[in-house]
Motif scaffolding. Sequence first.
Motif, PDB file in Angstrom:
ATOM      1  N   THR A  20       0.836  -1.202   0.000  1.00 36.98           N
ATOM      2  CA  THR A  20       0.000   0.000   0.000  1.00 36.98           C
ATOM      3  C   THR A  20       0.865   1.243   0.000  1.00 36.98           C
ATOM      4  O   THR A  20       0.591   2.217  -0.716  1.00 36.98           O
ATOM      5  CB  THR A  20      -0.926   0.020   1.235  1.00 36.98           C
ATOM      6  OG1 THR A  20      -1.748  -1.151   1.228  1.00 36.98           O
ATOM      7  CG2 THR A  20      -1.815   1.262   1.234  1.00 36.98           C
ATOM      8  N   ARG A  21       1.934   1.220   0.760  1.00 38.65           N
ATOM      9  CA  ARG A  21       2.851   2.364   0.815  1.00 38.65           C
ATOM     10  C   ARG A  21       3.453   2.638  -0.563  1.00 38.65           C
ATOM     11  O   ARG A  21       3.527   3.787  -1.005  1.00 38.65           O
ATOM     12  CB  ARG A  21       3.946   2.075   1.845  1.00 38.65           C
ATOM     13  CG  ARG A  21       4.826   3.280   2.193  1.00 38.65           C
ATOM     14  CD  ARG A  21       5.861   2.876   3.234  1.00 38.65           C
ATOM     15  NE  ARG A  21       6.588   4.029   3.713  1.00 38.65           N
ATOM     16  CZ  ARG A  21       6.248   4.752   4.770  1.00 38.65           C
ATOM     17  NH1 ARG A  21       5.160   4.436   5.448  1.00 38.65           N
ATOM     18  NH2 ARG A  21       6.964   5.801   5.145  1.00 38.65           N
ATOM     19  N   HIS A  22       3.860   1.589  -1.252  1.00 33.80           N
ATOM     20  CA  HIS A  22       4.416   1.738  -2.593  1.00 33.80           C
ATOM     21  C   HIS A  22       3.367   2.309  -3.547  1.00 33.80           C
ATOM     22  O   HIS A  22       3.690   3.153  -4.395  1.00 33.80           O
ATOM     23  CB  HIS A  22       4.912   0.387  -3.115  1.00 33.80           C
ATOM     24  CG  HIS A  22       6.307   0.039  -2.697  1.00 33.80           C
ATOM     25  ND1 HIS A  22       7.413   0.683  -3.203  1.00 33.80           N
ATOM     26  CD2 HIS A  22       6.787  -0.888  -1.824  1.00 33.80           C
ATOM     27  CE1 HIS A  22       8.512   0.169  -2.670  1.00 33.80           C
ATOM     28  NE2 HIS A  22       8.157  -0.777  -1.823  1.00 33.80           N
ATOM     29  N   ARG A  23       2.141   1.823  -3.425  1.00 33.10           N
ATOM     30  CA  ARG A  23       1.085   2.277  -4.325  1.00 33.10           C
ATOM     31  C   ARG A  23       0.794   3.763  -4.136  1.00 33.10           C
ATOM     32  O   ARG A  23       0.621   4.509  -5.103  1.00 33.10           O
ATOM     33  CB  ARG A  23      -0.185   1.450  -4.098  1.00 33.10           C
ATOM     34  CG  ARG A  23      -1.220   1.617  -5.201  1.00 33.10           C
ATOM     35  CD  ARG A  23      -2.304   0.569  -5.137  1.00 33.10           C
ATOM     36  NE  ARG A  23      -3.191   0.738  -4.006  1.00 33.10           N
ATOM     37  CZ  ARG A  23      -3.230  -0.070  -2.952  1.00 33.10           C
ATOM     38  NH1 ARG A  23      -2.409  -1.125  -2.888  1.00 33.10           N
ATOM     39  NH2 ARG A  23      -4.063   0.141  -1.966  1.00 33.10           N
ATOM     40  N   ILE A  24       0.743   4.198  -2.872  1.00 34.22           N
ATOM     41  CA  ILE A  24       0.509   5.616  -2.593  1.00 34.22           C
ATOM     42  C   ILE A  24       1.672   6.456  -3.114  1.00 34.22           C
ATOM     43  O   ILE A  24       1.473   7.516  -3.726  1.00 34.22           O
ATOM     44  CB  ILE A  24       0.320   5.831  -1.081  1.00 34.22           C
ATOM     45  CG1 ILE A  24      -0.961   5.144  -0.600  1.00 34.22           C
ATOM     46  CG2 ILE A  24       0.265   7.330  -0.754  1.00 34.22           C
ATOM     47  CD1 ILE A  24      -1.115   5.129   0.913  1.00 34.22           C
ATOM     48  N   ALA A  25       2.897   5.999  -2.876  1.00 26.36           N
ATOM     49  CA  ALA A  25       4.076   6.744  -3.321  1.00 26.36           C
ATOM     50  C   ALA A  25       4.110   6.858  -4.841  1.00 26.36           C
ATOM     51  O   ALA A  25       4.424   7.918  -5.394  1.00 26.36           O
ATOM     52  CB  ALA A  25       5.342   6.073  -2.810  1.00 26.36           C
ATOM     53  N   GLU A  26       3.794   5.774  -5.527  1.00 27.11           N
ATOM     54  CA  GLU A  26       3.793   5.805  -6.991  1.00 27.11           C
ATOM     55  C   GLU A  26       2.735   6.774  -7.511  1.00 27.11           C
ATOM     56  O   GLU A  26       2.974   7.532  -8.462  1.00 27.11           O
ATOM     57  CB  GLU A  26       3.544   4.401  -7.542  1.00 27.11           C
ATOM     58  CG  GLU A  26       3.636   4.325  -9.053  1.00 27.11           C
ATOM     59  CD  GLU A  26       3.508   2.900  -9.579  1.00 27.11           C
ATOM     60  OE1 GLU A  26       3.467   2.738 -10.811  1.00 27.11           O
ATOM     61  OE2 GLU A  26       3.435   1.966  -8.752  1.00 27.11           O
ATOM     62  N   ALA A  27       1.564   6.769  -6.882  1.00 26.46           N
ATOM     63  CA  ALA A  27       0.503   7.693  -7.286  1.00 26.46           C
ATOM     64  C   ALA A  27       0.930   9.138  -7.056  1.00 26.46           C
ATOM     65  O   ALA A  27       0.718  10.012  -7.919  1.00 26.46           O
ATOM     66  CB  ALA A  27      -0.777   7.387  -6.499  1.00 26.46           C
ATOM     67  N   PHE A  57      -2.707   9.172   5.469  1.00 21.08           N
ATOM     68  CA  PHE A  57      -1.966   9.681   6.626  1.00 21.08           C
ATOM     69  C   PHE A  57      -1.495   8.566   7.562  1.00 21.08           C
ATOM     70  O   PHE A  57      -0.726   8.823   8.478  1.00 21.08           O
ATOM     71  CB  PHE A  57      -2.817  10.697   7.381  1.00 21.08           C
ATOM     72  CG  PHE A  57      -2.909  12.029   6.690  1.00 21.08           C
ATOM     73  CD1 PHE A  57      -1.803  12.859   6.607  1.00 21.08           C
ATOM     74  CD2 PHE A  57      -4.089  12.433   6.097  1.00 21.08           C
ATOM     75  CE1 PHE A  57      -1.872  14.085   5.958  1.00 21.08           C
ATOM     76  CE2 PHE A  57      -4.176  13.660   5.442  1.00 21.08           C
ATOM     77  CZ  PHE A  57      -3.066  14.483   5.372  1.00 21.08           C
ATOM     78  N   ASN A  58      -1.936   7.343   7.326  1.00 27.92           N
ATOM     79  CA  ASN A  58      -1.372   6.212   8.067  1.00 27.92           C
ATOM     80  C   ASN A  58       0.019   5.848   7.554  1.00 27.92           C
ATOM     81  O   ASN A  58       0.762   5.130   8.222  1.00 27.92           O
ATOM     82  CB  ASN A  58      -2.276   4.982   7.940  1.00 27.92           C
ATOM     83  CG  ASN A  58      -3.565   5.125   8.718  1.00 27.92           C
ATOM     84  OD1 ASN A  58      -3.621   5.881   9.694  1.00 27.92           O
ATOM     85  ND2 ASN A  58      -4.599   4.424   8.299  1.00 27.92           N
ATOM     86  N   TYR A  59       0.356   6.368   6.359  1.00 31.24           N
ATOM     87  CA  TYR A  59       1.618   6.012   5.714  1.00 31.24           C
ATOM     88  C   TYR A  59       2.562   7.185   5.528  1.00 31.24           C
ATOM     89  O   TYR A  59       3.778   7.010   5.580  1.00 31.24           O
ATOM     90  CB  TYR A  59       1.333   5.360   4.355  1.00 31.24           C
ATOM     91  CG  TYR A  59       0.665   4.023   4.464  1.00 31.24           C
ATOM     92  CD1 TYR A  59       1.413   2.856   4.548  1.00 31.24           C
ATOM     93  CD2 TYR A  59      -0.724   3.918   4.526  1.00 31.24           C
ATOM     94  CE1 TYR A  59       0.810   1.616   4.672  1.00 31.24           C
ATOM     95  CE2 TYR A  59      -1.343   2.682   4.649  1.00 31.24           C
ATOM     96  CZ  TYR A  59      -0.572   1.533   4.728  1.00 31.24           C
ATOM     97  OH  TYR A  59      -1.175   0.315   4.863  1.00 31.24           O
TER      98      TYR A  59
END
Length: 209
Positions: A20-27, A57-59
Amino acid sequence: MPDTAHPAEMGLRDRKRLETRHRIAEAARTLALEQEIDHTTIEQIAARAEVSPRTFFNYFESKEDAVLGHTELDLSTEALDAHLETVAGEPAAQAVVHLAFLVFGASFGDEQERLARKEVLVRFPQLMRRQVTRMTTVAEAMTGAVRTILERDPAWGTEAATPQAAEMLLGMCMTGLRSSARHEGSDPDEVRARVVATIRDTAVRIAAD
């Protein structure tokens, strides 16, 4: 049986969190490069990553942190203590390598991620100070954890477990992990075993000198 036969593994929960962290960062990175970082909102990032703003904000604390895309998981004292318990009893080099996998996942050899972060810093140089601050925070937290590993290892003990020794061993492990994953494959078990073996061989040769 070799002591690399039971490596510390990330749990399913941590793996999902890292994904999930990777997905948010990529977005966040994609949107910032498409429309400039000042015009990118957290709501847009969350929508692109298919998460809620609250989950964002959890990440990450800010959109800037998300754009930089730091891949390490929780670096709180509680999380690091839990990781240290996972690697308790392992020889120092092996424990440090496994600790790195628990904190960062198997992302050491991700050349695409490295190039993407470089592109972001070139495009948005105002993020450099934030990047340096984050790297310092990570280094301090990991060095403290490695020092604890050395203090608990009978081959080291409290007197030998200096900050300098912890920094040196951590640096060797991190460099070895990145190089091995990037050039020789990314299977976690093989990477871990290879790096531990290389560190031990290097130590023997240095001692022989």
